[in-house]
Design a protein around this motif. Structure first.
Motif, PDB file in Angstrom:
ATOM      1  N   LEU A 119       0.814  -1.218   0.000  1.00 45.92           N
ATOM      2  CA  LEU A 119       0.000   0.000   0.000  1.00 45.92           C
ATOM      3  C   LEU A 119       0.848   1.268   0.000  1.00 45.92           C
ATOM      4  CD1 LEU A 119      -2.857  -0.974   2.505  1.00 45.92           C
ATOM      5  CD2 LEU A 119      -2.780  -1.220   0.011  1.00 45.92           C
ATOM      6  N   GLU A 120       2.072   1.183   0.472  1.00 47.76           N
ATOM      7  CA  GLU A 120       2.952   2.350   0.509  1.00 47.76           C
ATOM      8  C   GLU A 120       4.306   1.988  -0.106  1.00 47.76           C
ATOM      9  OE1 GLU A 120       3.175   3.593   4.556  1.00 47.76           O
ATOM     10  OE2 GLU A 120       1.002   3.739   4.790  1.00 47.76           O
ATOM     11  N   PRO A 121       4.329   1.745  -1.411  1.00 47.79           N
ATOM     12  CA  PRO A 121       5.575   1.306  -2.058  1.00 47.79           C
ATOM     13  C   PRO A 121       6.678   2.354  -1.924  1.00 47.79           C
ATOM     14  CG  PRO A 121       3.930   1.964  -3.678  1.00 47.79           C
ATOM     15  CD  PRO A 121       3.227   1.948  -2.358  1.00 47.79           C
ATOM     16  N   ASP A 122       7.854   1.873  -1.639  1.00 46.26           N
ATOM     17  CA  ASP A 122       9.017   2.760  -1.474  1.00 46.26           C
ATOM     18  C   ASP A 122      10.251   1.985  -1.949  1.00 46.26           C
ATOM     19  OD1 ASP A 122      11.193   4.251  -0.641  1.00 46.26           O
ATOM     20  OD2 ASP A 122      10.273   4.813   1.268  1.00 46.26           O
ATOM     21  N   PRO A 123      10.929   2.495  -2.977  1.00 43.29           N
ATOM     22  CA  PRO A 123      12.091   1.766  -3.513  1.00 43.29           C
ATOM     23  C   PRO A 123      13.220   1.606  -2.495  1.00 43.29           C
ATOM     24  CG  PRO A 123      11.961   3.995  -4.424  1.00 43.29           C
ATOM     25  CD  PRO A 123      10.674   3.752  -3.705  1.00 43.29           C
ATOM     26  N   ASN A 124      13.183   2.397  -1.435  1.00 49.67           N
ATOM     27  CA  ASN A 124      14.241   2.308  -0.420  1.00 49.67           C
ATOM     28  C   ASN A 124      13.927   1.286   0.665  1.00 49.67           C
ATOM     29  OD1 ASN A 124      15.800   4.396  -1.606  1.00 49.67           O
ATOM     30  ND2 ASN A 124      14.414   5.920  -0.703  1.00 49.67           N
ATOM     31  N   ARG A 125      12.723   0.691   0.567  1.00 52.35           N
ATOM     32  CA  ARG A 125      12.347  -0.294   1.575  1.00 52.35           C
ATOM     33  C   ARG A 125      12.660  -1.695   1.062  1.00 52.35           C
ATOM     34  NH1 ARG A 125       6.259   0.575   3.349  1.00 52.35           N
ATOM     35  NH2 ARG A 125       6.885  -1.058   4.837  1.00 52.35           N
ATOM     36  N   LEU A 126      12.946  -2.571   2.000  1.00 54.50           N
ATOM     37  CA  LEU A 126      13.206  -3.962   1.651  1.00 54.50           C
ATOM     38  C   LEU A 126      11.899  -4.643   1.278  1.00 54.50           C
ATOM     39  CD1 LEU A 126      15.313  -6.274   1.542  1.00 54.50           C
ATOM     40  CD2 LEU A 126      14.664  -6.797   3.922  1.00 54.50           C
ATOM     41  N   ALA A 127      11.856  -5.236   0.092  1.00 58.35           N
ATOM     42  CA  ALA A 127      10.632  -5.893  -0.364  1.00 58.35           C
ATOM     43  C   ALA A 127      10.436  -7.218   0.360  1.00 58.35           C
ATOM     44  CB  ALA A 127      10.701  -6.138  -1.869  1.00 58.35           C
ATOM     45  N   PRO A 128       9.167  -7.619   0.574  1.00 55.65           N
ATOM     46  CA  PRO A 128       8.900  -8.930   1.176  1.00 55.65           C
ATOM     47  C   PRO A 128       9.489 -10.035   0.306  1.00 55.65           C
ATOM     48  CG  PRO A 128       6.910  -7.596   1.134  1.00 55.65           C
ATOM     49  CD  PRO A 128       7.922  -6.875   0.303  1.00 55.65           C
ATOM     50  N   SER A 129       9.910 -11.105   0.914  1.00 54.07           N
ATOM     51  CA  SER A 129      10.559 -12.202   0.197  1.00 54.07           C
ATOM     52  C   SER A 129       9.619 -13.392   0.039  1.00 54.07           C
ATOM     53  CB  SER A 129      11.820 -12.652   0.957  1.00 54.07           C
ATOM     54  OG  SER A 129      12.713 -11.577   1.122  1.00 54.07           O
ATOM     55  N   ALA A 130       9.684 -13.998  -1.147  1.00 52.73           N
ATOM     56  CA  ALA A 130       8.913 -15.218  -1.400  1.00 52.73           C
ATOM     57  C   ALA A 130       9.532 -16.373  -0.618  1.00 52.73           C
ATOM     58  CB  ALA A 130       8.900 -15.509  -2.893  1.00 52.73           C
ATOM     59  N   PRO A 131       8.790 -17.425  -0.346  1.00 52.21           N
ATOM     60  CA  PRO A 131       7.378 -17.612  -0.692  1.00 52.21           C
ATOM     61  C   PRO A 131       6.465 -16.815   0.248  1.00 52.21           C
ATOM     62  CG  PRO A 131       8.143 -19.476   0.591  1.00 52.21           C
ATOM     63  CD  PRO A 131       9.348 -18.605   0.369  1.00 52.21           C
ATOM     64  N   PHE A 132       5.189 -16.646  -0.185  1.00 51.65           N
ATOM     65  CA  PHE A 132       4.259 -15.807   0.563  1.00 51.65           C
ATOM     66  C   PHE A 132       3.105 -16.619   1.146  1.00 51.65           C
ATOM     67  CE2 PHE A 132       6.136 -13.168  -2.834  1.00 51.65           C
ATOM     68  CZ  PHE A 132       6.805 -12.241  -2.043  1.00 51.65           C
ATOM     69  N   HIS A 133       3.380 -17.889   1.410  1.00 59.58           N
ATOM     70  CA  HIS A 133       2.345 -18.765   1.944  1.00 59.58           C
ATOM     71  C   HIS A 133       1.863 -18.284   3.314  1.00 59.58           C
ATOM     72  CE1 HIS A 133       0.111 -22.406   2.896  1.00 59.58           C
ATOM     73  NE2 HIS A 133       0.781 -22.483   4.039  1.00 59.58           N
ATOM     74  N   VAL A 134       2.770 -17.871   4.169  1.00 61.82           N
ATOM     75  CA  VAL A 134       2.394 -17.424   5.517  1.00 61.82           C
ATOM     76  C   VAL A 134       1.493 -16.195   5.435  1.00 61.82           C
ATOM     77  CG1 VAL A 134       3.276 -16.436   7.667  1.00 61.82           C
ATOM     78  CG2 VAL A 134       4.434 -18.393   6.619  1.00 61.82           C
ATOM     79  N   GLU A 135       1.872 -15.258   4.583  1.00 60.26           N
ATOM     80  CA  GLU A 135       1.070 -14.040   4.429  1.00 60.26           C
ATOM     81  C   GLU A 135      -0.324 -14.350   3.897  1.00 60.26           C
ATOM     82  OE1 GLU A 135       5.394 -12.793   3.810  1.00 60.26           O
ATOM     83  OE2 GLU A 135       4.124 -14.550   3.514  1.00 60.26           O
TER      84      GLU A 135
END
Length: 420
Positions: free
Chosen positions: A386-402
């Motif tokens: 919802l608040e994309p920021d290129p300086n933030r660390l992106a979530p890592s796959a896999p995304f089963h837990v999420e």
């Protein structure tokens, strides 16, 4: 309608239902009459969109052999709206017979009695058949107001009222007992609802053009008259009823159905139509409006402007109008989360987060806030999306837990709903 298969609406104790009726038709030497249903079940739907979705995908009902079935099942959803002549208010019959027997009352009674008799015959409802067989004087409603003139006429009208008071409830119960609402594909419902919305917008557009043309004609006729613009009045005219009362109708599309309710905010605190943390929802706008016309114990009744909503519902002027920002589409989000942030519709996710959070706040439950905290995998995923920021660390796959955590939020939210 071709053939004919006719959309009708029945006002019953359990609610209002739309269905299809095929008056007598011939196949060779055989004569048939039927309703949409199967065996002993009469299929009824709370909304036209559900009726349209069902007949487009069902091939196992009593009307599929009708010569016009293929045509009817392909109609646009708005073409399945029952017209005024094919809406039958069974619940309102006792009120009608309490009035004077004028032409309007008698016409409505005659049409309702005829449809109820047809339902009794086709659905083999002994209670209904016996009621009309035992009260032949009911047929006089088709004779006109002259049949009720003088003392004898008044006695006849009183006999009708007595018959209705004594046994009409059993007649409605018999019809209620055979009405069944089968499962409907939610995606097909969404398509039908979109058709209905588009059709309604087209009607509005045509009306707007017509009004503009009339306005232009008036301007031509009254060129000598000057009008002083009133920005305050213009702004007020643009406000909808719901904006004025500060309460919003909302539409919630779950994996199983489309639901409607109301919500407002007092000092930023969400208040839903419901009580004790449970949200009361309805399968159609009409069912919601009908509920609002009666007195019920819920949190919205404490809102100062709610009385205006109830008044409008009682006098029939209330229209349930849902704006785009109050439409919440839940299906597919969990699957999209499993594919990563780029697969998620951020607007849809943002709205869903708002809905889940509001519902939890209404229940004074902090579980959603806890689940969406930035320290959790789901919270970090949602915040990043919802608040994309290129300086933030992106979530890592896999995304089963999420994805599973989101499904749990959906289950918790749906558990707060109580359908009327």
């Amino acid at each position: 309608m071709a053939g004919d298969i006719i959309p009708i609406e029945l006002f019953l104790t359990r609610g209002n239902f739309v269905t299809l009726w095929a008056p007598e038709w011939h196949e060779g030497d055989d004569e048939w009459e039927a309703f949409l249903g199967r065996d002993e079940d009469l299929y009824g739907f709370e909304a036209v969109a559900h009726l349209a979705a069902f007949i487009r995908n069902d091939s196992d009902n009593d009307l599929v052999d009708h010569p016009s079935w293929t045509v009817v099942s392909a109609l646009a959803a708005n073409e399945l709206e029952p017209d005024d002549l094919h809406r039958f208010d069974l619940v309102g019959v006792p009120e009608l017979v309490a009035e004077d027997p004028d032409s309007d009352v008698l016409s409505e009674l005659a049409a309702t009695f005829e449809m109820v008799q047809t339902l009794g015959d086709v659905c083999e409802l002994n209670t209904v058949t016996a009621f009309f067989a035992g009260n032949p004087h009911l047929g006089s409603v088709g004779m006109g107001a002259e049949a009720y003139l003088g003392k004898d006429g008044q006695d006849l009208w009183d006999r009708i009222g007595t018959s209705i008071a004594k046994s009409w409830g059993a007649v409605i119960d018999a019809i209620d007992s055979v009405v069944t609402t089968p499962d409907v594909d939610s995606a097909a419902v969404d398509v039908a609802e979109a058709e209905l919305l588009a059709a309604a917008e087209n009607i509005v557009d045509v009306d707007d053009v017509s009004n503009d043309e009339e306005s232009d004609d008036d301007d031509d006729d009254e060129t000598d008259e000057d009008e002083t613009p009133d920005p305050i009045a213009d702004a007020a005219a643009e406000e909808s009823f719901w904006t004025t009362v500060g309460i919003d109708p909302i539409r919630i599309i779950t994996s199983d159905e489309t639901l409607y309710t109301l919500r407002c905010y007092i000092d930023d605190d969400p208040i839903f139509l419901g009580r004790a943390g449970t949200i009361t929802v309805f399968g159609s706008e009409r069912a919601l409006a009908r509920y609002l016309a009666d007195d019920h114990d819920h949190e919205l009744a404490k809102v100062s402007t709610y009385a205006e909503v109830q008044t409008a519902a009682v006098d029939g002027s209330l229209r349930i109008e849902v704006t785009d920002e109050n439409v919440y589409v839940l299906p597919g989000l969990a699957d999209d989360l499993a594919d990563g942030p780029t697969a998620v519709d951020a607007d849809q996710l943002d709205l869903a987060v708002e809905l889940f959070t509001d519902a939890a706040d209404f229940a004074e439950d902090d579980s959603v806030e806890t689940a969406l905290a930035s320290s959790t995998p789901l919270g970090w995923f949602v915040s990043y999306t919802l608040e994309p920021d290129p300086n933030r660390l992106a979530p890592s796959a896999p995304f089963h837990v999420e994805s599973e955590a989101w499904r749990e939020l959906e289950r918790e939210f749906e558990g707060r709903l109580r359908k009327e």
